[in-house]
Scaffold this motif. Structure first.
Motif, PDB file in Angstrom:
ATOM      1  N   ILE A  19       0.824  -1.207   0.000  1.00  0.00           N
ATOM      2  CA  ILE A  19       0.000   0.000   0.000  1.00  0.00           C
ATOM      3  C   ILE A  19       0.860   1.260   0.000  1.00  0.00           C
ATOM      4  O   ILE A  19       0.466   2.298  -0.539  1.00  0.00           O
ATOM      5  CB  ILE A  19      -0.960  -0.001   1.213  1.00  0.00           C
ATOM      6  CG1 ILE A  19      -2.057   1.061   1.043  1.00  0.00           C
ATOM      7  CG2 ILE A  19      -0.210   0.192   2.526  1.00  0.00           C
ATOM      8  CD1 ILE A  19      -3.169   0.944   2.071  1.00  0.00           C
ATOM      9  N   PHE A  20       2.051   1.174   0.580  1.00  0.00           N
ATOM     10  CA  PHE A  20       2.934   2.341   0.655  1.00  0.00           C
ATOM     11  C   PHE A  20       3.468   2.750  -0.719  1.00  0.00           C
ATOM     12  O   PHE A  20       4.082   3.812  -0.848  1.00  0.00           O
ATOM     13  CB  PHE A  20       4.098   2.071   1.601  1.00  0.00           C
ATOM     14  CG  PHE A  20       3.674   1.918   3.034  1.00  0.00           C
ATOM     15  CD1 PHE A  20       3.382   3.026   3.813  1.00  0.00           C
ATOM     16  CD2 PHE A  20       3.541   0.658   3.603  1.00  0.00           C
ATOM     17  CE1 PHE A  20       2.975   2.886   5.128  1.00  0.00           C
ATOM     18  CE2 PHE A  20       3.137   0.507   4.912  1.00  0.00           C
ATOM     19  CZ  PHE A  20       2.847   1.621   5.686  1.00  0.00           C
ATOM     20  N   PHE A  21       3.235   1.928  -1.727  1.00  0.00           N
ATOM     21  CA  PHE A  21       3.741   2.239  -3.068  1.00  0.00           C
ATOM     22  C   PHE A  21       2.647   2.731  -4.006  1.00  0.00           C
ATOM     23  O   PHE A  21       2.885   2.877  -5.204  1.00  0.00           O
ATOM     24  CB  PHE A  21       4.473   1.023  -3.633  1.00  0.00           C
ATOM     25  CG  PHE A  21       5.691   0.697  -2.823  1.00  0.00           C
ATOM     26  CD1 PHE A  21       6.880   1.358  -3.044  1.00  0.00           C
ATOM     27  CD2 PHE A  21       5.621  -0.229  -1.793  1.00  0.00           C
ATOM     28  CE1 PHE A  21       7.999   1.093  -2.273  1.00  0.00           C
ATOM     29  CE2 PHE A  21       6.735  -0.500  -1.018  1.00  0.00           C
ATOM     30  CZ  PHE A  21       7.924   0.159  -1.248  1.00  0.00           C
ATOM     31  N   ILE A  22       1.473   2.989  -3.454  1.00  0.00           N
ATOM     32  CA  ILE A  22       0.460   3.693  -4.248  1.00  0.00           C
ATOM     33  C   ILE A  22       0.893   5.155  -4.308  1.00  0.00           C
ATOM     34  O   ILE A  22       0.976   5.821  -3.276  1.00  0.00           O
ATOM     35  CB  ILE A  22      -0.939   3.574  -3.619  1.00  0.00           C
ATOM     36  CG1 ILE A  22      -1.376   2.104  -3.583  1.00  0.00           C
ATOM     37  CG2 ILE A  22      -1.946   4.420  -4.392  1.00  0.00           C
ATOM     38  CD1 ILE A  22      -2.706   1.871  -2.880  1.00  0.00           C
ATOM     39  N   PRO A  23       1.209   5.676  -5.480  1.00  0.00           N
ATOM     40  CA  PRO A  23       1.750   7.044  -5.546  1.00  0.00           C
ATOM     41  C   PRO A  23       0.719   8.093  -5.141  1.00  0.00           C
ATOM     42  O   PRO A  23      -0.470   7.953  -5.398  1.00  0.00           O
ATOM     43  CB  PRO A  23       2.134   7.191  -7.024  1.00  0.00           C
ATOM     44  CG  PRO A  23       1.288   6.201  -7.751  1.00  0.00           C
ATOM     45  CD  PRO A  23       1.099   5.043  -6.814  1.00  0.00           C
ATOM     46  N   TYR A  24       1.228   9.111  -4.459  1.00  0.00           N
ATOM     47  CA  TYR A  24       0.439  10.272  -4.032  1.00  0.00           C
ATOM     48  C   TYR A  24      -0.628   9.924  -3.003  1.00  0.00           C
ATOM     49  O   TYR A  24      -1.538  10.714  -2.761  1.00  0.00           O
ATOM     50  CB  TYR A  24      -0.156  11.003  -5.247  1.00  0.00           C
ATOM     51  CG  TYR A  24       0.935  11.480  -6.176  1.00  0.00           C
ATOM     52  CD1 TYR A  24       1.729  12.583  -5.843  1.00  0.00           C
ATOM     53  CD2 TYR A  24       1.227  10.795  -7.351  1.00  0.00           C
ATOM     54  CE1 TYR A  24       2.768  12.998  -6.665  1.00  0.00           C
ATOM     55  CE2 TYR A  24       2.260  11.201  -8.184  1.00  0.00           C
ATOM     56  CZ  TYR A  24       3.030  12.301  -7.828  1.00  0.00           C
ATOM     57  OH  TYR A  24       4.067  12.703  -8.638  1.00  0.00           O
ATOM     58  N   LEU A  25      -0.509   8.748  -2.395  1.00  0.00           N
ATOM     59  CA  LEU A  25      -1.404   8.429  -1.282  1.00  0.00           C
ATOM     60  C   LEU A  25      -0.914   9.118  -0.011  1.00  0.00           C
ATOM     61  O   LEU A  25      -1.704   9.707   0.723  1.00  0.00           O
ATOM     62  CB  LEU A  25      -1.439   6.907  -1.073  1.00  0.00           C
ATOM     63  CG  LEU A  25      -2.326   6.383   0.062  1.00  0.00           C
ATOM     64  CD1 LEU A  25      -3.781   6.776  -0.160  1.00  0.00           C
ATOM     65  CD2 LEU A  25      -2.189   4.864   0.191  1.00  0.00           C
ATOM     66  N   MET A  26       0.391   9.065   0.217  1.00  0.00           N
ATOM     67  CA  MET A  26       0.984   9.697   1.398  1.00  0.00           C
ATOM     68  C   MET A  26       1.312  11.159   1.116  1.00  0.00           C
ATOM     69  O   MET A  26       1.756  11.497   0.017  1.00  0.00           O
ATOM     70  CB  MET A  26       2.276   8.980   1.774  1.00  0.00           C
ATOM     71  CG  MET A  26       2.078   7.580   2.320  1.00  0.00           C
ATOM     72  SD  MET A  26       1.508   7.579   4.026  1.00  0.00           S
ATOM     73  CE  MET A  26       2.991   8.110   4.868  1.00  0.00           C
ATOM     74  N   PRO A  27       1.124  12.033   2.105  1.00  0.00           N
ATOM     75  CA  PRO A  27       1.579  13.417   1.950  1.00  0.00           C
ATOM     76  C   PRO A  27       3.101  13.467   2.028  1.00  0.00           C
ATOM     77  O   PRO A  27       3.742  12.467   2.368  1.00  0.00           O
ATOM     78  CB  PRO A  27       0.947  14.125   3.156  1.00  0.00           C
ATOM     79  CG  PRO A  27       0.798  13.041   4.181  1.00  0.00           C
ATOM     80  CD  PRO A  27       0.516  11.773   3.422  1.00  0.00           C
ATOM     81  N   THR A  28       3.672  14.608   1.693  1.00  0.00           N
ATOM     82  CA  THR A  28       5.137  14.704   1.714  1.00  0.00           C
ATOM     83  C   THR A  28       5.668  15.593   2.837  1.00  0.00           C
ATOM     84  O   THR A  28       6.875  15.584   3.085  1.00  0.00           O
ATOM     85  CB  THR A  28       5.660  15.259   0.373  1.00  0.00           C
ATOM     86  OG1 THR A  28       4.999  16.487   0.073  1.00  0.00           O
ATOM     87  CG2 THR A  28       5.425  14.262  -0.750  1.00  0.00           C
ATOM     88  N   ASP A  29       4.803  16.352   3.521  1.00  0.00           N
ATOM     89  CA  ASP A  29       5.339  17.182   4.608  1.00  0.00           C
ATOM     90  C   ASP A  29       5.540  16.304   5.842  1.00  0.00           C
ATOM     91  O   ASP A  29       4.701  15.481   6.207  1.00  0.00           O
ATOM     92  CB  ASP A  29       4.419  18.368   4.917  1.00  0.00           C
ATOM     93  CG  ASP A  29       3.083  17.920   5.489  1.00  0.00           C
ATOM     94  OD1 ASP A  29       2.865  18.104   6.691  1.00  0.00           O
ATOM     95  OD2 ASP A  29       2.258  17.372   4.714  1.00  0.00           O
ATOM     96  N   MET A  30       6.680  16.497   6.488  1.00  0.00           N
ATOM     97  CA  MET A  30       7.122  15.597   7.540  1.00  0.00           C
ATOM     98  C   MET A  30       6.177  15.585   8.736  1.00  0.00           C
ATOM     99  O   MET A  30       5.872  14.518   9.289  1.00  0.00           O
ATOM    100  CB  MET A  30       8.531  15.984   7.995  1.00  0.00           C
ATOM    101  CG  MET A  30       9.067  15.074   9.080  1.00  0.00           C
ATOM    102  SD  MET A  30      10.812  15.354   9.414  1.00  0.00           S
ATOM    103  CE  MET A  30      10.983  14.456  10.956  1.00  0.00           C
ATOM    104  N   GLU A  31       5.677  16.729   9.141  1.00  0.00           N
ATOM    105  CA  GLU A  31       4.838  16.788  10.336  1.00  0.00           C
ATOM    106  C   GLU A  31       3.586  15.920  10.187  1.00  0.00           C
ATOM    107  O   GLU A  31       3.210  15.168  11.092  1.00  0.00           O
ATOM    108  CB  GLU A  31       4.433  18.238  10.621  1.00  0.00           C
ATOM    109  CG  GLU A  31       3.653  18.394  11.921  1.00  0.00           C
ATOM    110  CD  GLU A  31       3.337  19.847  12.247  1.00  0.00           C
ATOM    111  OE1 GLU A  31       2.537  20.073  13.170  1.00  0.00           O
ATOM    112  OE2 GLU A  31       3.874  20.749  11.567  1.00  0.00           O
ATOM    113  N   THR A  32       2.963  16.001   9.019  1.00  0.00           N
ATOM    114  CA  THR A  32       1.766  15.190   8.768  1.00  0.00           C
ATOM    115  C   THR A  32       2.113  13.714   8.732  1.00  0.00           C
ATOM    116  O   THR A  32       1.382  12.871   9.284  1.00  0.00           O
ATOM    117  CB  THR A  32       1.105  15.598   7.432  1.00  0.00           C
ATOM    118  OG1 THR A  32       0.796  16.991   7.471  1.00  0.00           O
ATOM    119  CG2 THR A  32      -0.169  14.813   7.189  1.00  0.00           C
ATOM    120  N   VAL A  33       3.223  13.374   8.093  1.00  0.00           N
ATOM    121  CA  VAL A  33       3.650  11.983   7.989  1.00  0.00           C
ATOM    122  C   VAL A  33       3.896  11.386   9.377  1.00  0.00           C
ATOM    123  O   VAL A  33       3.444  10.274   9.689  1.00  0.00           O
ATOM    124  CB  VAL A  33       4.916  11.862   7.114  1.00  0.00           C
ATOM    125  CG1 VAL A  33       5.517  10.464   7.213  1.00  0.00           C
ATOM    126  CG2 VAL A  33       4.590  12.190   5.664  1.00  0.00           C
TER     127      VAL A  33
END
Length: 342
Positions: free
Chosen positions: A105-119
């Protein structure tokens, strides 16, 4: 009995008791074996040594850490953990995906945000991460102790790329992971699975034209030397998981189970501090080391061209994992929405 005799007798008992306690402690003390996928000083290595630090400071146990290549590649150390040869292993879902398809699931592109605080908040609070994933790992004889992010994914290519069309006919190395292959197919490239040990040489000889990794790994592995064009696509974060052989874990005392979980939590908090600013530092080192390096950061319009291709990867994920994968994806999205709404 004289006072001297009493003292000698008491001293004898004390020495015996001390020897007995020492012997008991030496019997109970264990050397735990822990392997990971990275080099000295890389994120997984820092995590492993923080785990080791906590265990050794709070018990009589010791932890022996093995780095990349010392016991083989990622698949090798997973097999050794499942066999009970290793007690702990750090392995990214990119490799675990063949064992646990839902981990992709971690390789679905653009599923995860890129800003560190949210991650970071997502990893702390996500029900998918902290409740659903442990059940999936348990089915494979693994006790999931912690999932944590390492850094934003960056693509290195033989020339700057700003659109899916520019990826056409480029062979991009991917981990042995079907969904990651689907991602780069969607992006217009030709995904090429390769074990890590072959990547540098394949880039150097133009057998492949690119690869993806967090920037600190691109720096420590010297990938920029043979693949100097860095492209920040914003499509995801590199995630890893730390786990134990489940039979080993279940056989621990309650005290040692708590020790292991506390050590994993301690290492997590330390690694969050460690990765803050790590990407910028690694990029500075790369740029200082080579004047061939270019850095391309896609703008919103360019990102949207890649993001528009993400749904086919999501569909592929559901086809691969069925109803359980769909439930995980739905929870993943709900967790992200909750974090982003805070």
């Amino acid at each position: 009995m004289s006072n001297t005799s009493k003292f000698r007798k008491l001293a004898g008992f004390s020495a015996f008791a001390f020897a007995a306690i020492t012997a008991a402690n030496s019997v109970n003390a264990a050397n735990w074996r822990y392997a990971h996928e990275e080099y000295e000083g890389d994120v997984q290595d820092v995590y492993a040594y923080k785990f080791k630090e906590y265990v050794e400071e709070n018990s009589d146990h010791t932890v022996q850490v093995f780095r990349f290549g010392e016991l083989g590649e990622s698949d090798d150390i997973m097999e050794q953990t499942q066999a009970g040869i290793l007690n702990f292993v750090n392995q990214s879902p990119g490799f675990t995906g063949s064992l646990i398809p839902e981990a992709q699931i971690f390789f679905i592109p653009y599923l995860m945000p890129t800003d560190m605080e949210t991650v970071i908040t997502f990893f702390r609070e996500s029900k998918a991460i902290n409740e659903m994933f442990p059940e999936l790992y348990s089915e494979q004889g693994l006790e999931l102790l912690k999932m944590y992010p390492e850094g934003e994914m960056v693509v290195t290519v033989d020339e700057p790329v700003t659109s899916p069309e520019e990826f056409s006919n480029k062979k991009i190395r991917v981990m042995t992971n079907p969904l990651l292959s689907e991602t780069y197919s969607a992006f217009g490239a030709t995904p090429t699975p390769l074990p890590w040990g072959e990547v540098y040489g394949a880039l150097q000889t133009n057998m492949i034209q690119g690869q993806e990794n967090p920037i600190f790994w691109i720096e420590s592995g010297g990938l920029y030397e043979v693949s100097p064009n860095l492209v920040f696509t914003g499509h995801g974060w590199f995630t890893t998981a730390m786990m134990a052989n489940q039979n080993f874990y279940n056989g621990l005392s309650d005290e040692d189970k708590k020790l292991v979980r506390d050590a994993a939590d301690y290492a997590f908090e330390e690694i969050i501090v460690h990765i803050d600013g790590l990407a910028d530092e690694a990029l500075e080192k790369i740029q200082a080391a080579s004047d061939r390096v270019t850095v391309t950061r896609l703008n919103d319009e360019q990102i949207e061209a890649f993001r528009a291709r993400a749904p086919q990867v999501e569909e592929r994920f559901i086809n691969m994992t069925g109803e359980r994968g769909k439930q995980l994806l739905d929870q993943f999205k709900a967790d992200l929405e909750a974090v982003q709404g805070q």
